[in-house]
Every structure is written in C-alpha cells, then in structure tokens.
Design a protein around this motif. Structure first.
Motif, PDB file in Angstrom:
ATOM      1  N   LYS A  76      55.261  -6.878  -8.395  1.00 33.86           N
ATOM      2  CA  LYS A  76      55.540  -5.520  -8.027  1.00 33.86           C
ATOM      3  C   LYS A  76      56.335  -5.414  -6.885  1.00 33.86           C
ATOM      4  N   ILE A  77      56.809  -4.117  -6.653  1.00 35.98           N
ATOM      5  CA  ILE A  77      57.778  -3.772  -5.610  1.00 35.98           C
ATOM      6  C   ILE A  77      57.014  -3.161  -4.673  1.00 35.98           C
ATOM      7  N   ALA A  78      56.769  -3.840  -3.545  1.00 37.94           N
ATOM      8  CA  ALA A  78      56.282  -3.251  -2.317  1.00 37.94           C
ATOM      9  C   ALA A  78      57.059  -2.428  -1.162  1.00 37.94           C
ATOM     10  N   VAL A  79      56.656  -1.656  -0.515  1.00 34.09           N
ATOM     11  CA  VAL A  79      57.291  -0.997   0.513  1.00 34.09           C
ATOM     12  C   VAL A  79      56.433  -1.074   1.834  1.00 34.09           C
ATOM     13  N   CYS A  80      56.947  -1.852   2.691  1.00 32.01           N
ATOM     14  CA  CYS A  80      56.038  -2.023   3.940  1.00 32.01           C
ATOM     15  C   CYS A  80      56.777  -1.162   5.236  1.00 32.01           C
ATOM     16  N   LEU A  81      56.288  -0.392   5.928  1.00 32.35           N
ATOM     17  CA  LEU A  81      56.781   0.216   6.933  1.00 32.35           C
ATOM     18  C   LEU A  81      55.903   0.105   8.190  1.00 32.35           C
ATOM     19  N   ALA A  82      56.967  -0.159   9.162  1.00 36.27           N
ATOM     20  CA  ALA A  82      56.344  -0.558  10.534  1.00 36.27           C
ATOM     21  C   ALA A  82      56.227   1.041  11.083  1.00 36.27           C
ATOM     22  N   GLY A  83      55.830   0.432  12.581  1.00 32.16           N
ATOM     23  CA  GLY A  83      55.635   1.818  13.546  1.00 32.16           C
ATOM     24  C   GLY A  83      57.031   2.006  14.417  1.00 32.16           C
ATOM     25  N   GLY A  84      56.746   2.836  15.257  1.00 30.99           N
ATOM     26  CA  GLY A  84      58.065   3.221  15.985  1.00 30.99           C
ATOM     27  C   GLY A  84      57.824   4.398  16.551  1.00 30.99           C
ATOM     28  N   GLY A  85      56.869   5.410  16.418  1.00 31.71           N
ATOM     29  CA  GLY A  85      56.863   6.650  16.993  1.00 31.71           C
ATOM     30  C   GLY A  85      57.486   7.659  15.842  1.00 31.71           C
ATOM     31  N   ILE A  86      57.834   8.666  16.695  1.00 29.32           N
ATOM     32  CA  ILE A  86      58.495   9.941  15.763  1.00 29.32           C
ATOM     33  C   ILE A  86      59.798   9.380  15.356  1.00 29.32           C
ATOM     34  N   GLU A  87      60.603   8.928  16.380  1.00 34.51           N
ATOM     35  CA  GLU A  87      61.851   8.280  15.876  1.00 34.51           C
ATOM     36  C   GLU A  87      61.936   7.205  14.981  1.00 34.51           C
ATOM     37  N   GLY A  88      60.807   6.468  15.061  1.00 34.49           N
ATOM     38  CA  GLY A  88      60.861   5.330  14.069  1.00 34.49           C
ATOM     39  C   GLY A  88      60.430   6.086  12.711  1.00 34.49           C
ATOM     40  N   LEU A  89      59.573   6.906  12.516  1.00 36.49           N
ATOM     41  CA  LEU A  89      59.038   7.592  11.328  1.00 36.49           C
ATOM     42  C   LEU A  89      60.593   8.081  10.612  1.00 36.49           C
ATOM     43  N   LEU A  90      61.425   9.009  11.523  1.00 35.27           N
ATOM     44  CA  LEU A  90      62.711   9.707  11.033  1.00 35.27           C
ATOM     45  C   LEU A  90      63.633   8.527  10.434  1.00 35.27           C
ATOM     46  N   TYR A  91      63.595   7.320  11.262  1.00 38.55           N
ATOM     47  CA  TYR A  91      64.533   6.130  10.893  1.00 38.55           C
ATOM     48  C   TYR A  91      64.033   5.856   9.539  1.00 38.55           C
ATOM     49  N   GLU A  92      62.769   5.624   9.404  1.00 42.36           N
ATOM     50  CA  GLU A  92      62.097   5.181   7.849  1.00 42.36           C
ATOM     51  C   GLU A  92      62.578   6.108   6.976  1.00 42.36           C
TER      52      GLU A  92
END
Length: 516
Positions: A163-179
């Motif tokens: 499978k292909i997985a996407v793993c997303l870390a934290g980082g607050g609002i700025e981290g969400l927008l970066y992701e």
C-alpha cells in the motif's frame, strides 16, 4: 510496457568485459568511458563506472533498482578473490561517502538495494563492518558467478507492491497549511489517482485534521480552498473556533481556589500551591474546534466513524496521565468518533485543554509520536509519504531565537526535541524495514523561517500554503526518477504536468528524503 530493471556497478573497469557478464549481457562502451550491459530482451540493463563522481551524476539522472559496489581489486570473473583496497580509497567507498553521509537521514537509493562485494582479508572485513554501520542491504565475500547473479536476480525481480500511506505530523495551523501545500503539489503529478485515493492515512495533531478530510475523500485542492475562504463541502474555519478562551475551566476552578484560600490554602506551600492548581490546563477550550469538526464530518457523503471511512485512518494521541501513545482507529479505539479523536490529537498544551474520552484525558500526539510511520508499515504500506513541518529554525546569528521572545523560544525548544526524536526514529525504521520506500518532505530554507515560532499563525495561511506548494514542486522534480519509479510499482502514473523533469544539483538534500 514494463520499465527495464536498472543496475549500477561501481568499481574497477579493465578489459572488454571486466564484470564477466557476457554470458547474460551484451557489453558496449559509452562515450563517457562507462560500460553498458543489456540483455537481449531489453528487460535489464547494467551501467558500470569506475569514477564515483560520474556514478553519482548517473544516480541523479536515473532511478536505479540495484547498486553493486565492487570493493576488491579484481572484479567478479577475474580471479578467485583479489586483494581488497582500503575502504575509503575505492571508487565504491568514495561513492558511499557521497550517498550516505554520516548523520544524515536521507539517501539517494534504498540501502536494501545496495549489494557490496568484498574480499576475505582484513580489508574486506573492515569494508563489511563499515557498510554494516550504514545499513547496506547485503555484503558478499568473494561470491561465485552463479551466487552473485542469483542475488542480483532476487534484487531486480518485481515483487508484489503493498500500500501507499500518507503520514502527516503536527505543527499547529502553520503546519496544517504547509502539509496542504505539499500534498497539493504531489497531487499535480498524479495521472490516474488522486492523493485522497491513496491507501491509508496516519495523522497527528494538525495532520489528524487534514487526515480526517483526506480519508473521507476530500482532496488537497478542496481543503486548500476551504481554509482560504470556504468550499462546497467545507467552510473556512474561524478565529473564534480556534482561539475561544477556556473560560469554562477558569469558571470551574475559581470557586475551588477561593474556598482553599479562605482556609489558608491546601498543599505543601499553602496558598501558593492552591494558586498553581487553579491555572487552567489550556489557554483555549477547543470546544468550538470540536464542534466544527463534528459538523463537517457528519455532512452527507462524509462520515465521523472510523469503521465507515473509504480509506483507513489512524490518529495518534497521548494519554496525559500515563504518557503512553494511543492510536485511535486501531482495534479497541475505532469506536471513538473521529472528531473527538482529532480534537484529542490536537490538544497541544498549554494552548488547548486536554480532551476527555472514555474517562481518560488525552493531549497532543506529538508528545509521544511524530508521524506513526511504523503503523503505516504494519498496515501493509511499502511506500510511505511523510510530511513533517515541525522543524526548528536554524540561524548562525547568536541570539536570533532569544530576541523573538518567550513564545518563539518555547516553540523552538519543542520543535528541536520532537525533530531530534523524529530523525532517530526514521533511522531506526529504515533499518527495520529496508524494503519500504520512505519519502520525507519537510521545511527547508525560506520555509523554515516562515514556519518558525508560534504554531498559531492564523493570518499567514495563504503565504504558508503557497510557499509549501511552490517549494514542493521543485523538490518533487528534483527527486522525480525515484518517485516515478516507486509510484509506478504501486500502479500510480506519476508525470510532470510541465513536461520532463530536468535534473537539479543537490538532489539528495535533506529537504526531501529519497527512498530512505
């Protein structure tokens, strides 16, 4: 048409057929002095270099399935063993120093796909030890021609992709927008699938918010429009939903404080102990954020139930009282509504108060995990896209961080702790699962400066997302051969929307990890 398997040999090149491969391959000299071997069927080809710089340049241009390192004076087929040169003096040893610099997380090829040949003497033992420290896939001591080619056959044979997985870390609002910017850039290269159609998602904190929408089928473009002003299915999140003061907890603690003060205080320091216990557990309540998530996840066409998602989702949080990592969406925790799990995962103290679920209090998952990449592998992923915005700013100017105040300094410290732990975890998982391709996207250069300091930069959402999008386009083009190869193995057509990718220098920079 199946792409030919490509092998790269680095070592001595003497005679018309120094590798002794003429029984299986047809050799010919290229204009730059390299040797190219190709089978009659065209399904396999091998390029041979005796110059590590030219070999490294080849790796920057082409995706390679196997790297064969010759660390003896005599190559296979030219004598029994040969005398081994000192590791650092061989062409292969110098290439390894370029590919796997000490302390770096990333590399230009999967270590599991590196095969080294050494002699049985002390030099060969030293080379084998050095290569073992680097986690190189295999080391053969003076193998026979048949043994070598059986091993090469095994490395170049197509295996069933996972499978292909996407793993997303934290980082607050700025981290969400970066992701969002990173995933929107990746999505631009997909032809027959979309990011939201990949096989599974892992999210922590801000990454859990994004993961909940992706697993429900919302793509990064729609999510970006939502945060910029609203879309058909998701409206823009407001400041009051993110930053509503934690007045309820203050109101609940105040009567207790007044009662204890009236009795002279409770605890070893009397009134001071009572006063310290009255401080709320978070500046913001998070109740409106919880309501925002529930409202959207219960809309028609979406679900707030882990068990009904179109793609698996795993949300990481931390039990505040035991400091244990908890994985919502896994057995025993899949009954928890997604909006509650995401709210718990995003409870970054002291910004947000903890979330109470089934009688336990949970806080931000970043305190115990960064991306849950191991969970992705355990769920069958053989290719993992990691996005980690939590990178501390780096400055050569003394006092750069201190001059920006306490919040900036505090977040710099938190990011440094989490980032250091994450780098160690990546190295460990690379050794545990050498057959898995990990691609790491994280801030670099100007991105780090924009993302530094407080994670609550609500007003900078467009700047952050657009910067992440543009920089990721460049990173993807720099790593295009490997990404194209690994996505193709998983049935995804990966194509540059602006035409063929041009190689760039520094392609194996830490801003994007290639086949960790």
């Amino acid at each position: 048409m199946t792409r030919p398997r490509v092998m790269l040999y680095v070592g001595p090149l003497e005679g018309p057929d120094p590798l002794g491969l003429s029984r299986a391959f047809t050799p010919r000299r290229t204009a730059d002095g390299a040797l190219r071997y190709e089978t009659s069927s065209g399904r396999r080809e091998l390029w041979a270099f005796d110059d590590p710089e030219r070999a490294f340049a080849f790796l920057e241009r082409r995706a390679v399935d196997v790297l064969l390192l010759e660390l003896r004076d005599r190559p296979p087929g030219q004598g029994e063993t040969g005398r081994t040169q000192p590791f650092d003096q061989t062409a292969a040893g110098r290439l390894v120093a370029r590919l796997f610099p000490e302390g770096e997380v990333v590399a230009g090829i999967q270590r599991a796909r590196v095969l080294a040949l050494v002699g049985p003497d002390a030099g060969g033992t030293d080379a084998a030890y050095r290569l073992g420290q680097l986690g190189v896939g295999d080391v053969l001591c003076a193998p026979s021609w048949d043994a070598l080619h059986r091993r090469l056959d095994g490395l170049t044979r197509e295996v069933a992709p996972g499978k292909i997985a996407v793993c997303l870390a934290g980082g607050g609002i700025e981290g969400l927008l970066y992701e969002i910017g990173v995933l929107r850039a990746l999505d631009a290269f997909f032809v027959n699938r979309r990011v939201e159609d990949l096989d599974l998602f892992c999210g922590i904190s801000a990454g859990a918010v994004l993961g909940a929408f992706l697993a429900n089928g919302l793509g990064p473009d729609e999510i970006a429009r939502a945060f910029a002003g609203g879309s058909a299915r998701v409206r823009a999140i407001g400041k009051s939903e993110l930053f509503f003061p934690n007045v309820a907890e203050v109101g609940a603690r105040l009567p207790v404080l007044l009662s204890e003060i009236a009795r002279g205080g409770v605890g070893p320091r009397g009134a001071l102990s009572s006063l310290s216990r009255s401080v709320p557990s978070g500046a913001f309540s998070g109740a409106r954020l919880r309501h925002y998530l529930r409202h959207h996840l219960e809309q028609p066409g979406l679900t707030n139930d882990f068990r009904k998602l179109r793609r698996p989702l795993f949300v990481g949080a931390t039990d505040q009282d035991t400091s244990e990592a908890v994985l919502f969406g896994s057995p025993g925790y899949e009954h928890v509504p997604i909006h509650r799990a995401v709210r718990a995962s995003a409870a970054l103290v002291p910004f947000y108060e903890p979330e109470k679920i089934d009688g336990r209090w949970y806080i931000d998952g970043s305190f115990t995990r960064t991306t849950n990449m191991r969970v992705a592998v355990e769920q069958g992923a053989t290719m993992v896209v990691l996005v980690d915005p939590l990178v501390p700013v780096r400055s050569d100017d003394p006092g750069y961080v201190r001059a920006r105040g306490g919040i900036f300094s505090g977040m710099q410290a938190v990011k440094a702790l989490i980032n250091g732990r994450f780098d160690k975890a990546v190295r460990a998982i690379r050794e545990m699962y050498p057959e898995v391709s990990f691609y790491l996207f994280r801030p670099h250069g100007d991105e780090m400066r924009v993302l530094s300091g407080s994670p609550m930069k609500y007003f900078f959402r467009r700047e952050i997302e657009e910067l992440a999008y543009r920089s990721t386009l460049a990173k993807v083009r720099a790593a295009f051969p490997e990404l194209e190869r690994d996505f193709a193995r998983h049935g995804v057509v990966f194509r540059d929307p602006n035409g063929p990718a041009a190689p760039e220098s520094g392609r194996f920079a830490p801003s994007v990890g290639i086949g960790i």
